[in-house]
Design a protein around this motif. Structure first.
Motif, mmCIF file in Angstrom:
data_model
loop_
_atom_site.group_PDB
_atom_site.id
_atom_site.type_symbol
_atom_site.label_atom_id
_atom_site.label_comp_id
_atom_site.label_asym_id
_atom_site.label_seq_id
_atom_site.Cartn_x
_atom_site.Cartn_y
_atom_site.Cartn_z
ATOM 1 N N LEU A 487 0.829 -1.212 0.000
ATOM 2 C CA LEU A 487 0.000 0.000 0.000
ATOM 3 C C LEU A 487 0.859 1.256 0.000
ATOM 4 O O LEU A 487 0.560 2.234 -0.720
ATOM 5 N N ALA A 488 1.951 1.243 0.772
ATOM 6 C CA ALA A 488 2.828 2.412 0.819
ATOM 7 C C ALA A 488 3.467 2.667 -0.541
ATOM 8 O O ALA A 488 3.563 3.821 -0.992
ATOM 9 N N LEU A 489 3.903 1.617 -1.221
ATOM 10 C CA LEU A 489 4.497 1.788 -2.552
ATOM 11 C C LEU A 489 3.460 2.318 -3.542
ATOM 12 O O LEU A 489 3.776 3.154 -4.404
ATOM 13 N N LEU A 490 2.230 1.839 -3.412
ATOM 14 C CA LEU A 490 1.170 2.319 -4.295
ATOM 15 C C LEU A 490 0.891 3.799 -4.054
ATOM 16 O O LEU A 490 0.773 4.590 -5.008
ATOM 17 N N LEU A 491 0.820 4.199 -2.784
ATOM 18 C CA LEU A 491 0.525 5.596 -2.468
ATOM 19 C C LEU A 491 1.705 6.511 -2.789
ATOM 20 O O LEU A 491 1.515 7.712 -3.002
#
Length: 726
Positions: A487-491
C-alpha cells in the motif's frame, strides 16, 4: 520279497531328485506369490497414491548420485533402477503381482534411474572447473550480475571473463568495496580491475558448508576481492539488466522512505534485497527461527498471489455483465498468476522463489478447475518440476525445509482429527478464534518438529522457541507488514505514502523485537555436532512415511523416528577438529568449552568450530588454557579420553625448528598437527595431520575414544568440485 526300485526319469536320472527340485521351485514361487499378494493387499487397503512416491523415487536417484563416489557406481545405479523396473514389469506376466505392486516397481525403478541421469547430466553441463591455485590477476569482464551488500560495505559482481590460456570463458565472483561502486557498474557493463582470486573453498570441516559444490552448480570458477581501482570500459546499455536496475531502485527507494533496520527488512520484502540487513538482526532472526521470513519464498509469494487472487475476484464480481459470462475464479487465477510471476521476477528469481511460484501457480490451477487446492499430488508435481530443472537443489536446506513445511501442513490438515476439529461449529466468534489460534499453534509446532532434523543437519543449531515466535511473526508479516508495504508503494506514486511507511516501520520494529527477545532467552539455541547421514536419512524417511500414508499405517514412521532420535542423542562430540589447511584447530574440553589454536581474523572459522563441536560460548585461546604448554613455535596439550591421556602437538607458525628436536617431540605425542609439510622423521604414536595428509583428506573430525577419524574427502568422491589429491 519284491525289490522296490526308485522311479527313473525320462533322461535316466533319479525322478525323486527331480521331484524335490520341482517342489522347491514351487514352494519358492508360492512364497513369492504370497509376499506379492500381501504387499498388494497392503497397498490397496492403504489407499496407495503412486504419484508422490514416484517423486520420492526420482529424488532418491538424485541423492544416490551425490552419495555414490565414482562414475562406474553412478552407471551401476542407473542399471539397478532399470533392473527394478524390468522386474516390476515381469510381475504381471508371472502372476506374482497385480496392478499396484507392478506399477510401483516399474515407476520407482525408472524414476530412480532418471534421477541419477538428470543430476549427472546437470553436473556435466553447468559445472565449471575451478582455478588451480590462488592468484592475483588483472581482469576484464562482462558484468553478469550485481548484488548490493551495504551491510558488508561492498557490492558483489559476477563477471564473465576470458581465460587466455584455456581459450574459454569463465565465470568469477568478485567483491568490490562500496566506495568504488557507481551506477555505471551494472549488468551488461564491461569493467577492468585487479583481483585476488581463490578456488571455491571446500568444506572447512566434515559437515560444514560446501561452497565448492554450490559454486560448481553456479558455474563459478573462482571468487575473490578487488585490489586497487576499477575502470568501466563500457557502461551497460539502457536495455540491459533493466530488471535488476528496477530491483535495486526499488530497494533504495524503500530504504530512503524507511531508515534503520525496519527499512532493510522492508527492502527485503519488496525487492528480495537482503544485503542491507545487519549481522545482529540476521543472527537474531536465525536464532529465533524467523530467517524464513527474510528469504523470499513460499510465505511471501503465496501472500502476494492470494491477495491478487482475492482482490481480482472481488473486483470482478462487481461487474455483473462479466460475472454472468465468464468463470470468475479462472480470471482471478490469471490475475494472481501474473502477480506471482511479476513478484518472482522483481525479487531476483532465486531458485527458492521460483520454486514457490511454481507451487503457488499449481494451487491456482487447482482452484480454477474447482479441485482441492492443497493436496499431496500438488506438492509432488511442484517438487518434480523443481527437481527436473534444478536437481542439485535437493541436497540444499532451502528445498528440504520448504517442502518439509508444506508436507507437514498438508498432512496435518488432511488428517481426520484435524478435519473434525476445523469443521464449522455452532459457536460465537470467541470460540472460532480459540480454535483457529489453537490450530495455528499446533501447525507451528508440527512445522518446527518437521524442520528440526533438517536445520540440525545443515546448520548444527536450531531455535528452540521458533514455533512460539512464528505464531505471532507469520500473521504479522503476512497480514500486516507486507500489505502495508504494498500500500505504501502504491501511495508513493502520488506522493502520500509517508503515513503508511510509519505503520510499516512500527510493524517491523515489532517483528525485530520478537526476534531479539526470543533469541536472547536462555536455551533459545540448541547446538548439536554433525549428525550422520544414516541418522538424517531415517528422519527424512520417517517424515515421508508419516506424510504420504493414511490412517494408522502412518504410526509405523515412529519406529525409524525413534531410532534416529536415539542415534542423534548418541552422536559423539568430536574431540579434535582440524581445518583443511591445518591452520585452525579446535579441541573440546570437558564437553563444554572449545580450545582454539589461533584467533581468526573473521568469525567464519570460530563459528564452524563451535557449531560442529556443538559447543556454545567463545573459544578459549590455547595459551590461556590451564595445562597447555606453548612456545613461539608449538603448543602441547593433554586430553583425557577413554581412560587414557592423549598428547596433541600443534604448530603455531611456519618457523622451522631443529629436526632432531622436532622428531623427539613427535615421538612423545599421539597427534601432531601442522599447516606445513613435516619431515618423515616426525613420527607420532597415532596421527600426523600435516599439509601432506590434509591435502588428501581435507578437514578432520576426530573422536578419540572410538579411534574414529572423519574426513571431508570421504564425502566427496570423484565429483567435479572436489580437488583433493589422490
Amino acid at each position: 520279497m519284491a525289490t522296490r526300485h526308485a522311479p527313473v526319469g525320462p533322461a535316466g536320472g533319479n525322478a525323486g531328485t527331480g521331484d524335490a527340485a520341482v517342489q522347491r521351485t514351487w514352494r519358492t514361487g508360492a512364497r513369492l506369490s504370497s509376499a506379492a499378494s500381501a504387499i498388494e493387499q497392503f497397498l490397496d487397503q492403504a489407499g496407495f497414491d503412486r504419484a508422490p512416491w514416484m517423486v520420492v523415487g526420482f529424488a532418491l536417484g538424485i541423492a544416490a548420485w551425490f552419495v555414490l563416489a565414482t562414475p562406474w557406481q553412478w552407471g551401476m545405479a542407473i542399471g539397478a533402477g532399470l533392473l527394478v523396473a524390468l522386474a516390476g514389469a515381469s510381475l504381471g506376466s508371472s502372476g506374482f503381482g497385480q496392478n499396484h505392486l507392478r506399477m510401483a516397481a516399474v515407476s520407482a525403478g525408472l524414476l530412480f534411474a532418471a534421477g541419477v541421469a538428470v543430476i549427472w547430466l546437470r553436473s556435466e553441463t553447468v559445472g565449471a572447473e575451478p582455478i588451480e591455485r590462488p592468484m592475483v590477476v588483472p581482469l576484464q569482464g562482462y558484468v553478469l550480475d550485481r548484488a548490493d551488500q551495504p551491510a558488508l560495505d561492498r557490492i558483489r559482481l559476477t563477471l564473465a571473463i576470458r581465460d587466455a590460456e584455456a581459450g574459454k570463458a569463465q565465470k568469477v565472483r568478485v567483491n568490490v568495496p562500496l566506495e568504488h561502486a557507481n551506477d555505471a557498474i551494472a549488468e551488461g557493463a564491461i569493467i577492468r580491475l585487479r583481483a585476488r582470486l581463490m578456488p571455491p573453498a571446500p568444506p572447512m570441516l566434515p559437515g560444514a558448508y560446501n561452497f565448492a559444490r554450490a559454486a560448481w552448480f553456479q558455474g563459478l570458477s573462482a571468487t575473490g576481492g578487488m585490489i586497487g581501482d576499477i575502470e568501466v570500459v563500457r557502461p551497460a546499455e539502457h536495455r540491459q539488466g533493466w530488471l535488476a536496475k528496477v530491483q535495486r531502485a526499488l530497494s533504495l527507494h524503500v530504504r530512503n522512505k524507511l531508515s534503520g533496520s525496519p527499512g532493510t527488512i522492508a527492502a527485503a520484502f519488496a525487492s528480495g534485497d537482503r544485503g542491507g540487513i545487519s549481522e545482529a538482526d540476521d543472527d537474531a532472526m536465525r536464532d529465533a527461527g524467523l530467517t524464513h521470513l527474510l528469504s523470499i519464498s513460499g510465505l511471501h509469494v503465496s501472500a502476494v498471489i492470494a491477495a491478487a487472487y482475492l482482490l481480482s475476484l472481488k473486483l470482478l464480481a462487481l461487474w455483473p455483465a462479466l460475472a454472468l459470462r465468464v468463470r470468475l475464479p479462472v480470471v482471478a487465477a490469471g490475475g494472481g498468476a501474473l502477480a506471482g510471476i511479476g513478484y518472482t521476477l522483481l525479487t531476483g528469481s532465486e531458485v527458492p522463489t521460483v520454486r514457490s511460484c511454481i507451487a503457488a501457480l499449481l494451487v491456482l490451477g487447482a482452484l480454477a478447475l474447482g479441485r482441492e487446492a492443497l493436496s499431496l499430488r500438488m506438492v509432488a508435481v511442484a517438487a518434480f518440476c523443481v527437481l527436473l530443472l534444478w536437481p542439485e537443489s535437493l541436497i540444499g536446506p532451502s528445498f528440504q525445509m520448504s517442502f518439509a513445511a508444506v508436507l507437514a501442513i498438508v498432512a496435518l490438515h488432511n488428517s481426520g482429527p484435524v478435519r473434525t476439529f476445523l469443521e464449522p461449529h455452532d459457536e460465537g466468534w470467541a470460540g472460532w478464534l480459540v480454535r483457529r489460534g489453537t490450530m495455528l499453534l499446533v501447525t507451528g509446532l508440527v512445522i518446527e518438529i518437521a524442520l528440526m532434523p533438517i536445520v540440525l543437519f545443515h546448520f548444527h543449531r536450531a531455535g528452540v522457541y521458533g514455533a512460539l515466535a512464528n505464531v505471532v511473526a507469520i500473521p504479522l508479516v503476512t497480514f500486516v507488514s507486507m500489505p502495508l508495504v504494498a500500500l505504501a508503494l502504491l501511495l508513493d506514486t502520488v506522493g502520500i505514502g509517508a503515513p503508511i511507511w510509519w505503520l510499516v516501520g512500527k510493524s517491523l520494529e515489532l517483528l525485530l523485537a520478537i526476534a531479539h527477545f526470543t533469541a536472547a532467552q536462555p536455551g533459545a539455541v540448541k547446538l548439536m555436532p554433525q549428525m550422520s547421514g544414516l541418522t538424517f536419512a531415517l528422519f527424512i524417511g520417517s517424515g515421508l512415511w508419516l506424510a504420504l500414508w493414511r490412517g494408522r499405517r502412518r504410526l509405523l514412521s515412529l519406529v525409524p523416528a525413534a531410532i534416529a532420535t536415539i542415534m542423534l542423542l548418541m552422536t559423539p562430540v568430536p574431540d579434535v577438529l582440524i581445518s583443511g589447511d591445518g591452520r585452525h584447530v579446535g579441541i573440546t574440553m570437558d564437553g563444554e568449552r572449545l580450545v582454539s589454536l589461533r584467533e581468526s581474523r573473521s568469525n567464519y572459522a570460530s563459528e564452524n568450530l563451535l557449531e560442529l563441536a556443538g559447543v556454545e560460548g567463545d573459544p578459549i585461546m590455547i595459551e590461556n588454557w590451564p595445562g597447555a604448554l606453548c612456545s613461539p613455535e608449538f603448543c602441547i596439550l593433554g586430553i583425557e579420553r577413554g581412560g587414557r591421556k592423549w598428547t596433541v602437538l600443534m604448530a603455531r607458525n611456519k618457523i622451522r625448528v631443529e629436526e632432531r628436536a622436532l622428531a623427539a617431540a613427535c615421538e612423545r605425542s599421539d597427534i601432531v598437527i601442522a599447516d606445513r609439510w613435516l619431515p618423515s622423521s616426525c613420527r607420532p604414536r597415532w596421527l600426523k595431520a600435516d599439509r601432506d595428509l590434509l591435502e588428501h583428506t581435507g578437514g578432520l573430525a576426530i573422536v578419540l575414544e572410538k579411534h574414529e577419524i572423519h574426513t571431508v574427502a570421504s564425502a566427496q568422491g570423484e565429483h567435479g568440485w572436489w580437488r583433493g589429491e589422490d
